[in-house]
Design an enzyme around this catalytic site. Structure first.
Site, PDB file in Angstrom:
ATOM      1  N   LYS A 159      49.112  53.817  44.393  1.00 52.77           N
ATOM      2  CA  LYS A 159      48.503  53.068  45.489  1.00 52.77           C
ATOM      3  C   LYS A 159      48.117  51.705  44.917  1.00 52.77           C
ATOM      4  O   LYS A 159      46.959  51.465  44.583  1.00 52.77           O
ATOM      5  CB  LYS A 159      47.268  53.829  46.008  1.00 52.77           C
TER       6      LYS A 159
HETATM    7  N1  PY5 Z   1      51.341  56.773  52.500  1.00 52.10           N
HETATM    8  C1  PY5 Z   1      50.786  55.567  52.287  1.00 52.10           C
HETATM    9  C2  PY5 Z   1      51.664  54.402  52.023  1.00 52.10           C
HETATM   10  C3  PY5 Z   1      49.385  55.448  52.317  1.00 52.10           C
HETATM   11  O1  PY5 Z   1      48.831  54.244  52.123  1.00 52.10           O
HETATM   12  C4  PY5 Z   1      48.571  56.561  52.590  1.00 52.10           C
HETATM   13  C5  PY5 Z   1      47.086  56.418  52.670  1.00 52.10           C
HETATM   14  C6  PY5 Z   1      49.208  57.801  52.805  1.00 52.10           C
HETATM   15  C7  PY5 Z   1      50.592  57.864  52.746  1.00 52.10           C
HETATM   16  C8  PY5 Z   1      48.433  59.052  53.057  1.00 52.10           C
HETATM   17  O2  PY5 Z   1      47.739  59.438  51.914  1.00 52.10           O
HETATM   18  P1  PY5 Z   1      46.392  60.279  51.983  1.00 52.10           P
HETATM   19  O3  PY5 Z   1      46.696  61.445  52.851  1.00 52.10           O
HETATM   20  O4  PY5 Z   1      46.139  60.654  50.577  1.00 52.10           O
HETATM   21  O5  PY5 Z   1      45.361  59.395  52.563  1.00 52.10           O
HETATM   22  N2  PY5 Z   1      46.652  55.212  53.225  1.00 52.10           N
HETATM   23  C9  PY5 Z   1      45.280  54.763  53.138  1.00 52.10           C
HETATM   24  C10 PY5 Z   1      44.300  55.709  53.822  1.00 52.10           C
HETATM   25  O6  PY5 Z   1      43.129  55.624  53.539  1.00 52.10           O
HETATM   26  C11 PY5 Z   1      45.139  53.370  53.690  1.00 52.10           C
HETATM   27  C12 PY5 Z   1      45.453  53.193  55.145  1.00 52.10           C
HETATM   28  C13 PY5 Z   1      44.963  51.941  55.770  1.00 52.10           C
HETATM   29  O7  PY5 Z   1      44.706  56.521  54.666  1.00 52.10           O
END
Ligand code: PY5
Length: 306
Positions: A159
């Site tokens: 990330k």
């Molecule tokens: N894929 C990407 C590119 C992500 O940024 C995220 C999370 C996920 C998948 C899902 O991961 P998780 O389930 O571990 O959250 N994105 C962040 C979030 O907080 C940023 C979003 C604005 O959900």
């Protein structure tokens, strides 16, 4: 959605006033996208706020840092405790949590190893990312003309802040075209994920999700949903998906900490329709889980006031 400010932000071990949480304009990460971050949520429970899978998120933060050879000056335990302390001090019952590790002021060259590593953790109350309507009735998706970056262009398993330029381009394209959210294909043409969420498709009663080799982030929500779905008796398979697999899905949804679990109501204007039964069941179990109502998953909750 505007940021709803709280009292204090944790910065390099100190709790500073929200308005004083500033950095220098020559901060390395501002110029080269060399930071790593996390998105985490705390939910209200009968025993006060609980952070959902906090340790797993912080472990991923350290792994992201490792990919960029960034040495964080804090251990996993210290990051976990700092997060709990920040929530306690701000006295919030539920919040979004944004830890970020970045290269600070010091050097301006492209060699990141010369710059100091700074860490901060902010928390604020934040409603569901794609909105309440999206949770109930689903979102309209567009397959982006932007491809998810190849893993040999950038470590997409991290990330990393700079990597999100790709997501932002796809998000803006989708919004300007009148859709809610974008789906990114990888350089081989397979579905990778959304701009900040993973993807699941339901076909003939089974759940399908792209493998990590598609370039998708290893989502914590993706992992929770896989466990929940299997425990509910559904099969879950990791498999490469084409965009046409989305067009003929029985149900489809996206998963992420910020977005939570959001049904897809159409992809490129091919209707999937109102959220289906399996999506509903998984949503219901997930929300009960994060609020501490499912004893089976109680180890996923890390309480703030212990
Ligand atoms: N894929 C990407 C590119 C992500 O940024 C995220 C999370 C996920 C998948 C899902 O991961 P998780 O389930 O571990 O959250 N994105 C962040 C979030 O907080 C940023 C979003 C604005 O959900």
């Amino acid at each position: 959605m505007p940021i709803d400010k709280t009292a204090k932000i944790w910065m390099d071990g100190e709790l500073v006033d929200w308005d004083d949480a500033r950095i220098h304009v020559l901060t390395h990460t501002l110029h080269y996208g060399s930071g790593v971050f996390e998105g985490i949520r705390a939910y209200p429970t009968a025993n006060g706020p609980a952070v959902f899978r906090l340790t797993d998120h912080m472990r991923r933060l350290l792994q992201s840092a490792h990919f960029f050879m960034m040495d964080l000056p804090y251990s996993l335990e210290e990051l976990v405790e700092a997060t709990k302390e920040t929530i306690r001090v701000n006295d919030v019952e539920s919040c979004y949590i944004r830890p970020i590790a970045y290269l600070g002021y010091g050097e301006m060259g492209l060699n990141p190893l010369l710059s100091p590593v700074n860490v901060s953790i902010a928390v604020w109350p934040w409603g569901t990312y794609l909105g309440d309507e999206a949770l109930k009735h689903g979102v309209r998706m567009k397959v982006s003309s932007w491809r998810r970056m190849d893993p040999n262009v950038n470590p997409v398993a991290a990330k990393g802040t700079g990597i999100y330029i790709n997501s932002s381009l796809a998000k803006v394209e989708a919004l300007k075209s009148g859709y809610d959210e974008a789906i990114l294909l990888n350089s081989h043409g397979f579905v990778a994920e959304c701009t900040g969420e993973n993807i699941f498709v339901v076909k003939d009663g089974a759940l399908l999700t792209p493998p990590l080799s598609s370039g998708a982030l290893e989502g914590v929500t993706r992992d929770s949903v896989t466990t929940i779905a299997r425990d509910l008796g559904y099969e879950v398979h990791e498999t490469n998906l084409l965009r046409t697999d989305l067009y003929c899905a029985d149900e489809a949804f996206l998963t992420g900490t910020a977005a939570e679990i959001v049904p897809m109501r159409s992809v490129d204007d091919r209707e999937i329709g109102e959220p289906g039964e399996i999506t509903r069941k998984i949503q219901e179990t997930y929300f009960a889980t994060v609020h501490g109502e499912v004893p089976q998953y109680k180890e996923w909750l890390e309480y703030v006031r212990e």
